[in-house]
Scaffold this active site. Structure first.
Site, PDB file in Angstrom:
ATOM      1  CE  LYS A 113      -2.072  -1.141   3.864  1.00 33.97           C
ATOM      2  NZ  LYS A 113      -1.364  -2.427   4.126  1.00 33.97           N
ATOM      3  NE  ARG A 161      -4.475  -1.536   9.706  1.00 37.98           N
ATOM      4  CZ  ARG A 161      -3.411  -1.040   9.079  1.00 37.98           C
ATOM      5  NH1 ARG A 161      -3.414   0.197   8.642  1.00 37.98           N
ATOM      6  NH2 ARG A 161      -2.353  -1.785   8.870  1.00 37.98           N
ATOM      7  NE  ARG A 195       7.178  -2.316   6.378  1.00 35.63           N
ATOM      8  CZ  ARG A 195       5.840  -2.270   6.429  1.00 35.63           C
ATOM      9  NH1 ARG A 195       5.143  -1.786   5.405  1.00 35.63           N
ATOM     10  NH2 ARG A 195       5.199  -2.707   7.492  1.00 35.63           N
ATOM     11  NE  ARG A 244       6.127  -0.098  10.300  1.00 35.06           N
ATOM     12  CZ  ARG A 244       4.987  -0.154   9.604  1.00 35.06           C
ATOM     13  NH1 ARG A 244       4.926   0.386   8.388  1.00 35.06           N
ATOM     14  NH2 ARG A 244       3.933  -0.751  10.105  1.00 35.06           N
ATOM     15  NE  ARG A 267       1.977  -4.815  11.442  1.00 36.02           N
ATOM     16  CZ  ARG A 267       2.988  -4.620  10.593  1.00 36.02           C
ATOM     17  NH1 ARG A 267       4.173  -5.119  10.860  1.00 36.02           N
ATOM     18  NH2 ARG A 267       2.797  -3.945   9.501  1.00 36.02           N
TER      19      ARG A 267
HETATM   20  P1  ADP Z   1       2.159  -1.890   3.223  1.00 36.43           P
HETATM   21  O1  ADP Z   1       2.117  -0.383   3.249  1.00 36.43           O
HETATM   22  O2  ADP Z   1       0.974  -2.469   2.523  1.00 36.43           O
HETATM   23  O3  ADP Z   1       2.387  -2.500   4.553  1.00 36.43           O
HETATM   24  P2  ADP Z   1       4.750  -1.572   1.834  1.00 36.43           P
HETATM   25  O4  ADP Z   1       4.439  -0.712   0.665  1.00 36.43           O
HETATM   26  O5  ADP Z   1       5.443  -0.935   2.975  1.00 36.43           O
HETATM   27  O6  ADP Z   1       3.392  -2.316   2.334  1.00 36.43           O
HETATM   28  O7  ADP Z   1       5.573  -2.843   1.321  1.00 36.43           O
HETATM   29  C1  ADP Z   1       6.037  -3.853   2.222  1.00 36.43           C
HETATM   30  C2  ADP Z   1       7.440  -4.280   1.802  1.00 36.43           C
HETATM   31  O8  ADP Z   1       7.360  -4.997   0.558  1.00 36.43           O
HETATM   32  C3  ADP Z   1       8.412  -3.126   1.579  1.00 36.43           C
HETATM   33  O9  ADP Z   1       9.682  -3.540   2.019  1.00 36.43           O
HETATM   34  C4  ADP Z   1       8.395  -2.929   0.056  1.00 36.43           C
HETATM   35  O10 ADP Z   1       9.638  -2.436  -0.423  1.00 36.43           O
HETATM   36  C5  ADP Z   1       8.125  -4.340  -0.453  1.00 36.43           C
HETATM   37  N1  ADP Z   1       7.292  -4.360  -1.674  1.00 36.43           N
HETATM   38  C6  ADP Z   1       6.244  -3.546  -1.972  1.00 36.43           C
HETATM   39  N2  ADP Z   1       5.697  -3.862  -3.155  1.00 36.43           N
HETATM   40  C7  ADP Z   1       6.415  -4.930  -3.633  1.00 36.43           C
HETATM   41  C8  ADP Z   1       6.348  -5.725  -4.824  1.00 36.43           C
HETATM   42  N3  ADP Z   1       5.415  -5.513  -5.771  1.00 36.43           N
HETATM   43  N4  ADP Z   1       7.250  -6.721  -4.962  1.00 36.43           N
HETATM   44  C9  ADP Z   1       8.184  -6.955  -4.002  1.00 36.43           C
HETATM   45  N5  ADP Z   1       8.290  -6.240  -2.866  1.00 36.43           N
HETATM   46  C10 ADP Z   1       7.427  -5.231  -2.673  1.00 36.43           C
HETATM   47  P1  ADP Z   2       0.944  -1.873   7.586  1.00 37.20           P
HETATM   48  O1  ADP Z   2       0.045  -1.512   6.459  1.00 37.20           O
HETATM   49  O2  ADP Z   2       2.268  -2.360   7.157  1.00 37.20           O
HETATM   50  O3  ADP Z   2       0.276  -2.786   8.564  1.00 37.20           O
HETATM   51  P2  ADP Z   2       0.583   0.772   8.809  1.00 37.20           P
HETATM   52  O4  ADP Z   2       1.675   1.752   8.810  1.00 37.20           O
HETATM   53  O5  ADP Z   2      -0.606   1.033   7.965  1.00 37.20           O
HETATM   54  O6  ADP Z   2       1.264  -0.617   8.470  1.00 37.20           O
HETATM   55  O7  ADP Z   2       0.056   0.564  10.301  1.00 37.20           O
HETATM   56  C1  ADP Z   2       0.937   0.325  11.375  1.00 37.20           C
HETATM   57  C2  ADP Z   2       0.147   0.181  12.663  1.00 37.20           C
HETATM   58  O8  ADP Z   2      -0.517   1.425  12.969  1.00 37.20           O
HETATM   59  C3  ADP Z   2      -0.956  -0.856  12.654  1.00 37.20           C
HETATM   60  O9  ADP Z   2      -0.496  -2.147  12.964  1.00 37.20           O
HETATM   61  C4  ADP Z   2      -1.897  -0.310  13.739  1.00 37.20           C
HETATM   62  O10 ADP Z   2      -1.423  -0.596  15.030  1.00 37.20           O
HETATM   63  C5  ADP Z   2      -1.810   1.189  13.528  1.00 37.20           C
HETATM   64  N1  ADP Z   2      -2.835   1.654  12.567  1.00 37.20           N
HETATM   65  C6  ADP Z   2      -2.632   2.158  11.337  1.00 37.20           C
HETATM   66  N2  ADP Z   2      -3.799   2.459  10.736  1.00 37.20           N
HETATM   67  C7  ADP Z   2      -4.773   2.124  11.631  1.00 37.20           C
HETATM   68  C8  ADP Z   2      -6.195   2.155  11.600  1.00 37.20           C
HETATM   69  N3  ADP Z   2      -6.876   2.603  10.518  1.00 37.20           N
HETATM   70  N4  ADP Z   2      -6.861   1.730  12.697  1.00 37.20           N
HETATM   71  C9  ADP Z   2      -6.214   1.283  13.789  1.00 37.20           C
HETATM   72  N5  ADP Z   2      -4.882   1.204  13.869  1.00 37.20           N
HETATM   73  C10 ADP Z   2      -4.156   1.619  12.803  1.00 37.20           C
END
Ligand code: ADP
Ligand code: ADP
Ligand code: ZN
Length: 215
Positions: free
Chosen positions: A13, A88, A127, A160, A171
């Protein structure tokens, strides 16, 4: 364009949001980024959010809805926005609908990025994020050309604390229980676009833009 980017932790995302918001010229609203900024600044919001984030739990709906409401009321969201990681939970989605009604706004699409669990585990544990600008890297899939420094700003890359193996498993379970029901929620509203997210970053971007009618 007013869109939600959905998908499990690690689906890509944040990575896609960086590109899409530039391409579509709309603000990127990431609740995760907002919480991490508050934690770094040591604000009361940060102190509260940290208790939940560190164990992989969701921050309570009242808190999360409050910060999104404030953000959506800012003038730069009038023409469009990309929500990343919000809503979420079903109550968050209901609250969003009310807020958008109050602001006389309407969602255009909900993009759901679909990636299998094994791939998510690899993506999350590898990541790395820039301390300076928040840019996202991956030790294998997207390494920085500058080693442990950010390509864009030279900032230090870190892992992180919630990307440790123990918290990641938690998660993903929280996602299945509390967030996955939103897929049907938005399907029923006719807004959902499912995008297969296991291809390269560029290919996933291309598919999203195509699905949005932008290519
Ligand atoms: P999210 O916000 O959904 O948690 P991220 O955009 O932070 O996900 O991506 C999670 C990890 O996967 C990061 O380390 C990113 O560089 C990697 N990543 C994202 N998209 C791809 C892809 N299409 N192929 C391989 N790795 C990816
Ligand atoms: P990822 O997409 O990789 O799980 P985010 O950066 O979106 O990571 O979220 C990290 C953390 O922040 C989540 O695990 C949660 O604890 C909190 N968080 C983010 N967005 C929300 C939401 N919409 N509602 C509740 N908690 C949230
Ligand atoms: Zn950086």
């Amino acid at each position: 364009m007013k869109i939600i980017l959905m998908g499990p932790p690690g689906a890509g995302k944040g990575t896609q949001a960086e590109v899409l918001t530039k391409e579509l010229n709309i603000p990127h609203i990431s609740t995760g980024d907002m919480f991490r900024k508050a934690i770094k600044e040591g604000t009361p919001l940060g102190v509260e959010a940290k208790r939940y984030i560190d164990s992989g739990k969701l921050v309570p709906d009242e808190v999360t809805v409050g910060i999104v409401k404030e953000r959506l009321a800012e003038p730069d969201c009038q023409a469009g926005f990309l929500l990343d990681g919000f809503p979420r939970t079903v109550p968050q989605a209901d609250a969003l609908e009310n807020t958008l009604n109050e602001l006389r706004m309407k969602l255009d699409k909900v993009i759901n990025i679909v990636v299998k669990r094994e791939a998510l585990l690899k993506r999350l544990t590898g990541r790395r994020v820039c301390k300076g600008c928040g840019a996202t890297y991956h030790v294998v899939f997207k390494p920085s050309q500058k080693g442990d420094q950010c390509e864009q700003c030279g900032g230090e890359l870190y892992q992180r604390s919630d990307d440790s193996e123990a918290v990641v498993a938690n998660r993903l379970n929280v996602y299945e229980q509390q967030t996955a029901p939103l897929i049907e929620y938005y399907q029923a509203k006719g807004l959902l676009l499912n995008i297969e997210g296991s291809d390269s970053v560029e290919e996933v971007t291309r598919k999203i833009l195509q699905a949005l009618g932008r290519e």
